[in-house]
Design an enzyme around this catalytic site. Structure first.
Site, PDB file in Angstrom:
ATOM      1  N   ASP A   8      68.715   2.329  30.252  1.00  0.00           N
ATOM      2  CA  ASP A   8      67.326   2.678  30.574  1.00  0.00           C
ATOM      3  C   ASP A   8      67.148   4.154  30.957  1.00  0.00           C
ATOM      4  OD1 ASP A   8      68.617   2.557  33.003  1.00  0.00           O
ATOM      5  OD2 ASP A   8      66.836   1.900  34.081  1.00  0.00           O
ATOM      6  N   ASP A  16      67.173   5.938  33.716  1.00  0.00           N
ATOM      7  CA  ASP A  16      68.134   6.592  34.616  1.00  0.00           C
ATOM      8  C   ASP A  16      69.550   6.044  34.489  1.00  0.00           C
ATOM      9  OD1 ASP A  16      67.293   4.195  35.755  1.00  0.00           O
ATOM     10  OD2 ASP A  16      67.694   4.885  37.787  1.00  0.00           O
ATOM     11  N   LYS A  50      73.727  -0.320  40.233  1.00  0.00           N
ATOM     12  CA  LYS A  50      74.049  -0.955  38.970  1.00  0.00           C
ATOM     13  C   LYS A  50      74.374   0.133  37.959  1.00  0.00           C
ATOM     14  CE  LYS A  50      69.134  -1.757  37.938  1.00  0.00           C
ATOM     15  NZ  LYS A  50      68.371  -1.442  39.140  1.00  0.00           N
ATOM     16  N   SER A  65      63.060   5.136  36.857  1.00  0.00           N
ATOM     17  CA  SER A  65      63.897   4.174  36.138  1.00  0.00           C
ATOM     18  C   SER A  65      63.394   3.864  34.733  1.00  0.00           C
ATOM     19  CB  SER A  65      64.015   2.907  36.974  1.00  0.00           C
ATOM     20  OG  SER A  65      64.968   2.078  36.403  1.00  0.00           O
ATOM     21  N   HIS A  66      63.074   2.593  34.498  1.00  0.00           N
ATOM     22  CA  HIS A  66      62.703   2.157  33.148  1.00  0.00           C
ATOM     23  C   HIS A  66      61.218   2.389  32.867  1.00  0.00           C
ATOM     24  CE1 HIS A  66      62.024  -0.865  36.129  1.00  0.00           C
ATOM     25  NE2 HIS A  66      61.051  -1.328  35.381  1.00  0.00           N
ATOM     26  N   ASP A 116      70.939   2.953  34.776  1.00  0.00           N
ATOM     27  CA  ASP A 116      71.563   1.888  35.559  1.00  0.00           C
ATOM     28  C   ASP A 116      71.382   0.499  34.959  1.00  0.00           C
ATOM     29  OD1 ASP A 116      68.894   1.739  36.194  1.00  0.00           O
ATOM     30  OD2 ASP A 116      69.160   1.955  38.371  1.00  0.00           O
ATOM     31  N   ARG A 117      70.467   0.362  34.007  1.00  0.00           N
ATOM     32  CA  ARG A 117      70.277  -0.958  33.388  1.00  0.00           C
ATOM     33  C   ARG A 117      71.046  -1.046  32.075  1.00  0.00           C
ATOM     34  NH1 ARG A 117      64.288  -3.304  34.190  1.00  0.00           N
ATOM     35  NH2 ARG A 117      64.076  -2.809  36.396  1.00  0.00           N
TER      36      ARG A 117
HETATM   37  C1  G16 Z   1      64.730  -1.902  40.307  1.00  0.00           C
HETATM   38  C2  G16 Z   1      65.736  -2.369  41.314  1.00  0.00           C
HETATM   39  C3  G16 Z   1      66.309  -3.675  40.879  1.00  0.00           C
HETATM   40  C4  G16 Z   1      65.213  -4.681  40.610  1.00  0.00           C
HETATM   41  C5  G16 Z   1      64.229  -4.111  39.611  1.00  0.00           C
HETATM   42  C6  G16 Z   1      63.028  -4.988  39.360  1.00  0.00           C
HETATM   43  O1  G16 Z   1      65.408  -1.612  39.131  1.00  0.00           O
HETATM   44  O2  G16 Z   1      66.758  -1.421  41.463  1.00  0.00           O
HETATM   45  O3  G16 Z   1      67.168  -4.112  41.882  1.00  0.00           O
HETATM   46  O4  G16 Z   1      65.744  -5.866  40.119  1.00  0.00           O
HETATM   47  O5  G16 Z   1      63.760  -2.877  40.081  1.00  0.00           O
HETATM   48  O6  G16 Z   1      62.221  -5.008  40.468  1.00  0.00           O
HETATM   49  P1  G16 Z   1      60.794  -5.650  40.445  1.00  0.00           P
HETATM   50  O7  G16 Z   1      60.954  -7.042  39.900  1.00  0.00           O
HETATM   51  O8  G16 Z   1      60.377  -5.628  41.892  1.00  0.00           O
HETATM   52  O9  G16 Z   1      59.905  -4.839  39.542  1.00  0.00           O
HETATM   53  P2  G16 Z   1      65.295  -0.193  38.470  1.00  0.00           P
HETATM   54  O10 G16 Z   1      66.180  -0.234  37.276  1.00  0.00           O
HETATM   55  O11 G16 Z   1      63.831  -0.074  38.159  1.00  0.00           O
HETATM   56  O12 G16 Z   1      65.717   0.765  39.535  1.00  0.00           O
END
Ligand code: G16
Length: 541
Positions: free
Chosen positions: A277, A279, A376, A113-114, A281-282
């Protein structure tokens, strides 16, 4: 081509976190690390035999090699077909859509992801189920259990498949369908939004800047925003996905998308700014001179949803993760619709969306989405805002000013303390837990505590209970403080402190100033400075 049964043994720490398994890339490159986890996915879902999967990744370093390994392992375990994005690329929302559209049994998304990528960055693997959404706890627990018992993995000895051309290829007896990663997703967006109205907006001279952060959304945004909707050429910046995201941190927030923020804060800056981000989704939303917090964005989207063709009949309900601000709750109350509060992690929205108990969902961590897929969706959120602005014929600043006038403003911020010692982080949370019974009615930093608990979620659809999801402290007047440990970090522990206060009079304050008392209360309650030795957060968003 022959199938090899490779002897292996369990590797520690293969427990999926908030969103799949995330580790340092070099950990994923260690012998058997990826293979053990993939074989455990097959075991955790009851086998791959005869199944169809979607496969793609965000293009980060090691994506190409990992895709080939997954293909050979899927074939060896009897999968019938894998639909894979051209060059191994698929954004997370596009993968979710493909799983649903093609009726696949599930999908594997290779992404952290990010988190930064590259040989010294992070890599990750997510498994999504047949509804297109992240695997729920029951599935991730079964996968984790399999990682602890694995003794053999199966892999086909075969040359790499050429993924540069769309069409059908063969890996052993398994069919591999290489698809254009953008086409289906773009068609879905065209069904949801009023592309004509958005095109007219651009035609009238409306200027935008979309920062793809050298990540997966570049090709999607170029095609949809510039080619289909007529945004000026060059509106999409950093549009070529790079294995190390240009050595950047592909997280769309004011810290990591600072160039965008700087451009948007100029007096002659673009009318609208956005970023996505690693991938895809953000999202981050900005207007000229204004940053819209993800929590406010969700609330404004809910309040304006009926302006969008796909949602013109109204919303069945909304859902937000617990740490997300209560701004959307006020909109739901006014609309007379359900508002659900779920633990952090998109997987918790899946049941609500499937049961049509929520149409829009959002998280403070820059995620918003709807029932169109089960993830998302960054670019979808950008198009949603563009469609609303085209319909309302106003600026982002005007829209938010009116929103806060109607609903009041939930000033919001998140303070992250990254890479702290795991033991210290757990002690800090334990210290807070122990204090909870004594907090109601006490005064902390001049604020009166009205309620304090540790969040647990009872899923209204399947009745499952998820405990230990963060400490919540509510103060009189609508202020709130939340503490939890991140489930996506790869180094030590990350303490997240979510700060919120509610005002109906002064609506244009600086958020950190408005939150001064809540920030002080956070340190007094959790003794952050004393316990961690950190004088200030690593990241403030
Ligand atoms: C992931 C999850 C999200 C979550 C985020 C932050 O996002 O898909 O639902 O809100 O992590 O998680 P944490 O606070 O546990 O670090 P992404 O965009 O990284 O897949």
């Amino acid at each position: 081509m022959s199938i090899t049964n490779v002897k292996t043994s369990p590797i520690a720490n293969q427990k999926p976190g908030t969103s799949g398994l995330r580790k340092k890339t070099r950990v994923f490159q260690e012998p058997h690390f990826l293979e053990n986890f993939i074989q455990s996915i097959w075991t955790g879902i009851g086998g791959a035999q005869g199944k169809t999967f979607v496969l793609g990744g965000d293009g980060r370093f090691f994506n190409t090699e990992a895709i080939q390994i997954v293909l050979r392992m899927a074939s060896a375990s009897g999968a019938a077909r894998v639909i894979v994005g051209q060059n191994g690329l698929l954004s997370t929302p596009a993968a979710s859509h493909l799983i649903r559209k093609r009726g696949a049994d599930g999908g594997i998304i290779l992404s952290a992801s990010h988190n930064p990528g590259g040989p010294n960055g992070d890599f990750g693997v997510k498994y999504n189920i047949a509804n297109g959404g992240p695997a729920p706890e029951s599935v991730t627990s079964a996968i984790h259990a399999a990682t602890e018992e694995i003794s053999v993995f199966r892999i086909l000895e075969a040359p790499d498949v050429d993924l540069s051309l769309t069409g059908i290829a063969q890996v052993g007896r398994m069919e591999v369908e290489v698809v254009d990663p953008v086409a289906d997703y773009a068609a879905l967006m065209e069904e949801i939004f009023d592309f004509g109205a958005i095109a007219d907006l651009f035609e009238s001279g409306f200027r935008m800047r979309f920062d793809a952060m050298h990540a997966i959304t570049g090709p999607y945004a170029k095609l949809i925003l510039e080619n289909r909707l007529g945004a000026a050429k060059g509106s999409v910046v950093n549009a070529t996905p790079l294995p190390d995201f240009g050595q950047g941190h592909p997280d769309p927030n004011p810290i990591w998308a600072k160039d965008l923020v700087d451009a948007m804060m100029q007096p002659d800056g673009p009318d609208f700014g956005a970023a996505s981000d690693g991938d895809g989704d953000r999202n981050m939303i900005m207007g000229r001179g204004i940053y819209v917090t993800p929590s406010d964005s969700l609330a404004a989207m809910a309040a304006n949803a009926t302006l969008i063709p796909a949602y013109k009949g109204g919303l069945s309900g909304v859902a937000r993760s617990m740490p997300t601000s209560l701004a959307v709750d006020r909109v739901a109350e006014k609309l007379g619709i359900e508002c659900h509060e779920t633990p952090t992690g998109w997987k918790f929205f899946g049941n609500l969306l499937d049961a049509d108990r929520a149409t829009l969902c959002g998280e403070e961590s820059a995620g918003t989405g709807s029932n169109h897929i089960r993830e998302k969706d960054g670019l979808w959120a950008v198009l949603f805002w563009l469609n609303v602005l085209a319909a309302r014929k106003c600026s982002v600043t005007e829209l938010m000013a009116e929103h806060w006038k109607t609903y009041g403003r939930n000033y919001y911020s998140r303070h992250d303390y990254e890479g702290i010692d795991g033991g210290i982080a757990n002690d800090l949370m334990q210290g807070l837990r122990a204090k909870l019974p004594t907090l109601p009615d006490s005064i902390v930093a001049g604020l009166r505590v009205v309620a304090a608990d540790e969040f647990a979620y009872d899923d209204p659809i399947d009745g499952s209970r998820t405990e230990g999801q963060g400490i919540r402290i509510h103060f009189s007047g609508g202020a709130r403080l939340v503490f939890r440990l991140s489930g996506t970090g790869t180094v030590g522990a990350t303490l997240r402190v979510y700060l919120e206060t509610y005002e109906t009079d002064v609506l244009d304050r600086d958020a950190q100033e408005a939150l001064d008392a809540v920030i002080k209360a956070a340190d007094q309650l959790a003794m952050i400075v004393k316990r961690t030795g950190r004088k200030r957060p690593t990241v403030i968003t």
